[in-house]
Design an enzyme around this catalytic site. Sequence first.
Site, mmCIF file in Angstrom:
data_model
loop_
_atom_site.group_PDB
_atom_site.id
_atom_site.type_symbol
_atom_site.label_atom_id
_atom_site.label_comp_id
_atom_site.label_asym_id
_atom_site.label_seq_id
_atom_site.Cartn_x
_atom_site.Cartn_y
_atom_site.Cartn_z
ATOM 1 N N LYS A 257 -37.065 1.075 -47.130
ATOM 2 C CA LYS A 257 -36.925 0.118 -46.022
ATOM 3 C C LYS A 257 -38.283 -0.497 -45.695
ATOM 4 O O LYS A 257 -39.235 0.219 -45.371
ATOM 5 C CB LYS A 257 -36.356 0.811 -44.772
ATOM 6 C CG LYS A 257 -36.376 -0.067 -43.511
ATOM 7 C CD LYS A 257 -35.768 0.618 -42.291
ATOM 8 C CE LYS A 257 -35.995 -0.196 -41.015
ATOM 9 N NZ LYS A 257 -35.444 0.469 -39.810
ATOM 10 N N ASP A 262 -40.174 -4.683 -36.305
ATOM 11 C CA ASP A 262 -38.826 -4.546 -35.760
ATOM 12 C C ASP A 262 -38.846 -4.720 -34.245
ATOM 13 O O ASP A 262 -39.127 -3.778 -33.512
ATOM 14 C CB ASP A 262 -38.256 -3.165 -36.142
ATOM 15 C CG ASP A 262 -36.821 -2.974 -35.662
ATOM 16 O OD1 ASP A 262 -36.200 -3.968 -35.245
ATOM 17 O OD2 ASP A 262 -36.323 -1.830 -35.739
ATOM 18 N N LYS A 269 -35.654 -4.501 -28.274
ATOM 19 C CA LYS A 269 -36.195 -3.211 -27.856
ATOM 20 C C LYS A 269 -36.843 -3.366 -26.479
ATOM 21 O O LYS A 269 -37.503 -4.363 -26.228
ATOM 22 C CB LYS A 269 -37.214 -2.711 -28.876
ATOM 23 C CG LYS A 269 -36.582 -2.287 -30.192
ATOM 24 C CD LYS A 269 -37.563 -1.619 -31.121
ATOM 25 C CE LYS A 269 -36.919 -1.207 -32.442
ATOM 26 N NZ LYS A 269 -35.905 -0.143 -32.294
ATOM 27 N N ASP A 280 -42.355 0.248 -39.268
ATOM 28 C CA ASP A 280 -40.982 0.252 -39.760
ATOM 29 C C ASP A 280 -40.887 -0.117 -41.237
ATOM 30 O O ASP A 280 -39.804 -0.242 -41.778
ATOM 31 C CB ASP A 280 -40.129 -0.699 -38.907
ATOM 32 C CG ASP A 280 -38.706 -0.204 -38.738
ATOM 33 O OD1 ASP A 280 -38.456 0.989 -39.019
ATOM 34 O OD2 ASP A 280 -37.840 -1.003 -38.343
ATOM 35 N N ASP A 339 -30.463 -4.409 -33.764
ATOM 36 C CA ASP A 339 -31.535 -3.423 -33.925
ATOM 37 C C ASP A 339 -31.195 -2.386 -35.008
ATOM 38 O O ASP A 339 -32.038 -1.586 -35.402
ATOM 39 C CB ASP A 339 -31.809 -2.734 -32.584
ATOM 40 C CG ASP A 339 -33.173 -2.058 -32.544
ATOM 41 O OD1 ASP A 339 -33.960 -2.271 -33.488
ATOM 42 O OD2 ASP A 339 -33.447 -1.330 -31.581
ATOM 43 N N GLU A 341 -31.008 -2.876 -38.074
ATOM 44 C CA GLU A 341 -31.282 -3.845 -39.135
ATOM 45 C C GLU A 341 -31.665 -3.174 -40.453
ATOM 46 O O GLU A 341 -31.445 -3.727 -41.517
ATOM 47 C CB GLU A 341 -32.401 -4.791 -38.688
ATOM 48 C CG GLU A 341 -33.846 -4.283 -38.883
ATOM 49 C CD GLU A 341 -34.185 -3.006 -38.106
ATOM 50 O OE1 GLU A 341 -33.503 -2.722 -37.108
ATOM 51 O OE2 GLU A 341 -35.112 -2.294 -38.520
ATOM 52 N N ARG A 343 -30.464 -0.606 -42.058
ATOM 53 C CA ARG A 343 -29.311 -0.331 -42.933
ATOM 54 C C ARG A 343 -28.799 -1.610 -43.591
ATOM 55 O O ARG A 343 -28.263 -1.571 -44.694
ATOM 56 C CB ARG A 343 -28.224 0.393 -42.124
ATOM 57 C CG ARG A 343 -27.688 -0.372 -40.953
ATOM 58 C CD ARG A 343 -26.983 0.519 -39.949
ATOM 59 N NE ARG A 343 -27.910 1.391 -39.214
ATOM 60 C CZ ARG A 343 -27.547 2.265 -38.284
ATOM 61 N NH1 ARG A 343 -26.278 2.408 -37.962
ATOM 62 N NH2 ARG A 343 -28.438 3.006 -37.674
HETATM 63 N N1 BES Z 1 -36.772 1.212 -36.793
HETATM 64 C C1 BES Z 1 -35.815 1.754 -35.901
HETATM 65 C C2 BES Z 1 -35.799 3.280 -35.919
HETATM 66 C C3 BES Z 1 -36.999 3.969 -35.351
HETATM 67 C C4 BES Z 1 -37.073 4.252 -34.007
HETATM 68 C C5 BES Z 1 -38.019 4.389 -36.184
HETATM 69 C C6 BES Z 1 -38.172 4.924 -33.495
HETATM 70 C C7 BES Z 1 -39.115 5.048 -35.684
HETATM 71 C C8 BES Z 1 -39.194 5.335 -34.344
HETATM 72 C C9 BES Z 1 -34.420 1.264 -36.262
HETATM 73 O O1 BES Z 1 -34.337 0.017 -36.833
HETATM 74 C C10 BES Z 1 -33.622 1.223 -34.998
HETATM 75 O O2 BES Z 1 -33.899 0.394 -34.173
HETATM 76 N N2 BES Z 1 -32.683 2.120 -34.883
HETATM 77 C C11 BES Z 1 -31.832 2.177 -33.754
HETATM 78 C C12 BES Z 1 -30.436 2.190 -34.296
HETATM 79 C C13 BES Z 1 -29.376 1.766 -33.349
HETATM 80 C C14 BES Z 1 -29.596 0.408 -32.796
HETATM 81 C C15 BES Z 1 -28.034 1.832 -34.031
HETATM 82 C C16 BES Z 1 -32.166 3.458 -32.980
HETATM 83 O O3 BES Z 1 -32.570 4.455 -33.604
HETATM 84 O O4 BES Z 1 -32.060 3.435 -31.760
HETATM 85 ZN ZN ZN Z 2 -35.979 -0.659 -37.800
HETATM 86 MN MN MN Z 3 -34.182 -1.531 -35.381
#
Ligand code: BES
Ligand code: ZN
Ligand code: MN
Length: 493
Positions: A257, A262, A269, A280, A339, A341, A343
């Site tokens: 990834k 992000d 966020k 990210d 968010d 994204e 996947r």
């Molecule tokens: N890049 C984030 C995941 C992340 C969060 C990595 C904190 C490192 C530290 C990912 O893209 C994300 O935003 N995930 C969301 C998923 C949700 C929206 C389904 C999450 O983990 O809240």
């Molecule tokens: Zn992300």
């Molecule tokens: Mn995200």
Amino acid sequence: MYRTIRTGSPRRSVLVAGITSTSKRLPAALKSLDTQCGGGLEAARTRPGFSGEAGQISVGSDSAILIGLGSEHPTPQSLRTAGASLVAALHAMNASAAQIEFGGCLSGPLAKKIAHASQAIAEGVVLANWRQESWRGSAARGDAASGTLVLTSKDGATRGGLRRGCIMADGANEARRLGSTPPNIANPAWIAKQARSMAKRHTGLSCSVISAAKAKELGMGGLTAVGMGSSSPPCLIHLKWKPKSVKSSERIALVGKTVTYDTGGYSLKISNGMKGMKYDMCGGAAVLGAMQTIATLKLPIEVHAVLPAAENMVSERSYRPDDIIEMYNGVTVEVTNTDAEGRLVLADALAWTCKKIKPTQVIDIATLTGGVVVALGEWCSGLWCKDVPLRRTIQDAGDACGEQVWRMPLWKEHRDFMRARHADIWNSGPKRDGHPIQGAAFLSYFVDPDVPWAHVDIAGPATTDSATDLYVVGPTGCGARLLAETAASFISV
Ligand code: BES
Ligand code: ZN
Ligand code: MN
């Protein structure tokens, strides 16, 4: 800290010897070395507080240091810690070379043990020495890194281990360099440039990049949608390692990834959630670091790296919650959360990898969910893998290199939970239940069911917010050594 650390031929240098905690005196082999360096080793051994416990070091003189190996089987992690203390001690005494000798202090199948031990020490030395120095400006404080440290030994097995350790840690440090480069510089095109220049440095490594326009034309709806809101267009980067000598029939694909920033997109966020999202792309960085190691070691196995690179931004062109997109393999996705994204970009990359590369194993690695950090912390990554041999290989590699993985479930129930109201699947369920598993379940729709597949969520250990023995605050390069060791273990069997 040193600017460069490398291995080299034996030379006049600081003598660094391993000793077990059970040794009441210096073993014969070390005794003769000790007379050459004026009794420094004996001074180190009798220093108050030094017991030879694994991970301890003792400075005897400006030309002699002892490393504790513990009772019998020092864990590799304790030797990495010793390596970290060692490089600090060497730097403090201004040493330019260290000669490492075990002098009969490791029992058992000696050559192999010695190679592993010296690899771990070198990894500790090189990981602990790393700093991001590119952003020192006119108001920088402290001294910049300078000088070179050469690691060496009179013993061939030790030299081999030191070399492998340096190359493994250099790969991790390359991932850290990429990871710590800020998002105003490290955009998708910049990552592609880094991949291309890596390919130029190694014969057998080649790079090709699928542009945003081409990706759209190929039907990569996920990569296209995520990257749409940014003025830096997305791309799919493909690095291929095909050495002259191949000693394995496997064709491994590593998919990382690479979201260069992000913001969350329109599912923005909030408060402090955005800061740090330059990390990210650490999945992609780990894959590139592993490729550097694989190519430097000239591993006799075909390995492909695929990086879907995009920046998740907010603009009038961005994708929205409620959009329905069609992915590379024809699966339709209802976007419920912009968010989620990672996947989406990984899905297209995985489907493309299965179709075009036809790998015998595919491993994806990603900072995919905050949920995995809640579950497992910074201590390990989450692993999803139903294929028993591949799972074992990755778990063993993780244990050996200190980048542990922990198995998580992926069942039919999880896959069913991703079924959507308005399209085949959605990118995030209506409830946060089993958050990190939802990510894995989503990805499973894009991998050929016959191909052994592993998903590694490194969101926890990819970065550290407090300094540890091995790592300063920032990216750890987690995954680079794990993937390189995993690839290597397909050869020795
Ligand atoms: N890049 C984030 C995941 C992340 C969060 C990595 C904190 C490192 C530290 C990912 O893209 C994300 O935003 N995930 C969301 C998923 C949700 C929206 C389904 C999450 O983990 O809240
Ligand atoms: Zn992300
Ligand atoms: Mn995200």
